[in-house]
Design an enzyme around this catalytic site. Sequence first.
Site, mmCIF file in Angstrom:
data_model
loop_
_atom_site.group_PDB
_atom_site.id
_atom_site.type_symbol
_atom_site.label_atom_id
_atom_site.label_comp_id
_atom_site.label_asym_id
_atom_site.label_seq_id
_atom_site.Cartn_x
_atom_site.Cartn_y
_atom_site.Cartn_z
ATOM 1 N N ARG A 234 0.860 -1.170 0.000
ATOM 2 C CA ARG A 234 0.000 0.000 0.000
ATOM 3 C C ARG A 234 0.902 1.228 0.000
ATOM 4 O O ARG A 234 1.954 1.233 0.658
ATOM 5 C CB ARG A 234 -0.879 0.041 1.265
ATOM 6 C CG ARG A 234 -2.044 -0.920 1.248
ATOM 7 C CD ARG A 234 -3.096 -0.501 0.209
ATOM 8 N NE ARG A 234 -4.261 -1.358 0.209
ATOM 9 C CZ ARG A 234 -4.437 -2.425 -0.574
ATOM 10 N NH1 ARG A 234 -3.507 -2.782 -1.443
ATOM 11 N NH2 ARG A 234 -5.559 -3.117 -0.517
ATOM 12 N N GLU A 263 -3.788 7.258 -4.270
ATOM 13 C CA GLU A 263 -4.231 6.739 -5.572
ATOM 14 C C GLU A 263 -5.582 7.319 -5.973
ATOM 15 O O GLU A 263 -6.440 7.468 -5.100
ATOM 16 C CB GLU A 263 -4.346 5.203 -5.483
ATOM 17 C CG GLU A 263 -2.996 4.562 -5.342
ATOM 18 C CD GLU A 263 -3.068 3.050 -5.158
ATOM 19 O OE1 GLU A 263 -4.120 2.440 -5.464
ATOM 20 O OE2 GLU A 263 -2.072 2.480 -4.716
ATOM 21 N N HIS A 281 -1.524 0.009 -9.872
ATOM 22 C CA HIS A 281 -2.080 -0.961 -8.915
ATOM 23 C C HIS A 281 -2.620 -2.215 -9.619
ATOM 24 O O HIS A 281 -3.811 -2.510 -9.584
ATOM 25 C CB HIS A 281 -3.174 -0.319 -8.048
ATOM 26 C CG HIS A 281 -3.345 -0.998 -6.728
ATOM 27 N ND1 HIS A 281 -3.575 -0.340 -5.544
ATOM 28 C CD2 HIS A 281 -3.303 -2.324 -6.399
ATOM 29 C CE1 HIS A 281 -3.681 -1.221 -4.550
ATOM 30 N NE2 HIS A 281 -3.517 -2.432 -5.060
HETATM 31 C C1 GLV Z 1 -5.298 -5.276 -3.701
HETATM 32 O O1 GLV Z 1 -4.473 -4.437 -3.528
HETATM 33 C C2 GLV Z 1 -5.867 -6.039 -2.619
HETATM 34 O O2 GLV Z 1 -5.723 -5.637 -1.467
HETATM 35 O O3 GLV Z 1 -6.488 -7.065 -2.884
#
Ligand code: GLV
Length: 315
Positions: A234, A263, A281
Amino acid sequence: MLKLLITRKIADPVLEQAKNLFDVTLHDGGPLSVTDSATALASYDAILPTLGDDFSAAAFSGEMRCKILGNFGVGYNHIDAAAAADAGVIVTNTPDVLTDATADIALTLLLATARRAGEGERMVRDGRWGGFGPKGLLGTQVTGKTLGIIGMGRIGQAIAARCHYGFGMDVVFHNRSPKVTEVPARQLESLVEVMRAADFVVVATPGGAETTKLINSAALAAMKSSAIFVNISRGEVVDEEALITALEEGRIAGAGLDVYEKEPFVPPRLLALENCVLLPHLGSATVETRQAMGQMALDNIIAWSEDRDPPQRVN
Ligand code: GLV
């Protein structure tokens, strides 16, 4: 019929199954703000939300019809799971099914950054490539180097396996609790020791309050100037400003990032850096994985609707 809100389009077969079992509303207006979330919690029996939807504590302070948030995603730092529990709302997530895809994206970033694939691609597409040369776009060898993993959970271990068995890398790691791993790997005493030892640092911790800005300027300062930094967890785990400064000042060699602090905003200073590979992402973004995630999120909601314990409950 129970009312279910699905906050983004998901794989068709999963959506069809949901429509057969529930009175489904598919939200198509982008991520839910905290006010949208509060309204949704008051209006639906169950919600299938995802990253970007704001289910922070304030969302749970009003009227509550909802009994379960079947989150699409393993990370649920966008949901205050404790506030949800206090409001009587179960939260579930989608672990395991995305481990391989996310480990693969870590390797994509590691290799692409080390071998300057982003720069090379831009050069070819812009017509700036003048042909093979013994000194053209020299990168860093990956095979045989030292990998440092921050957060040795399921995804961290899958990355370690790929790097150790696939690229003959020596693996060291930092983890909050002691961890015995199947893949040969050494747990070091501190985060800084891992940052110092590694040629490649890969961050694979969960997000949330406990890891916010875990990678700060002091941690980055411990890295070798030849080392490459990768984040697939993250954005909030890293002090983005400190990372950009370290890259701009050449204190580390490059970065491969799949996640960002705010983001989808990516700081222009990061976009300006040639030695960064920047992905939007994509960790779990394969057809197979996204379908499995949708299925798991829905299966948890189905379990709740049938008075069974949702298997992937987190609160
Ligand atoms: C994606 O980042 C998730 O947490 O599944």
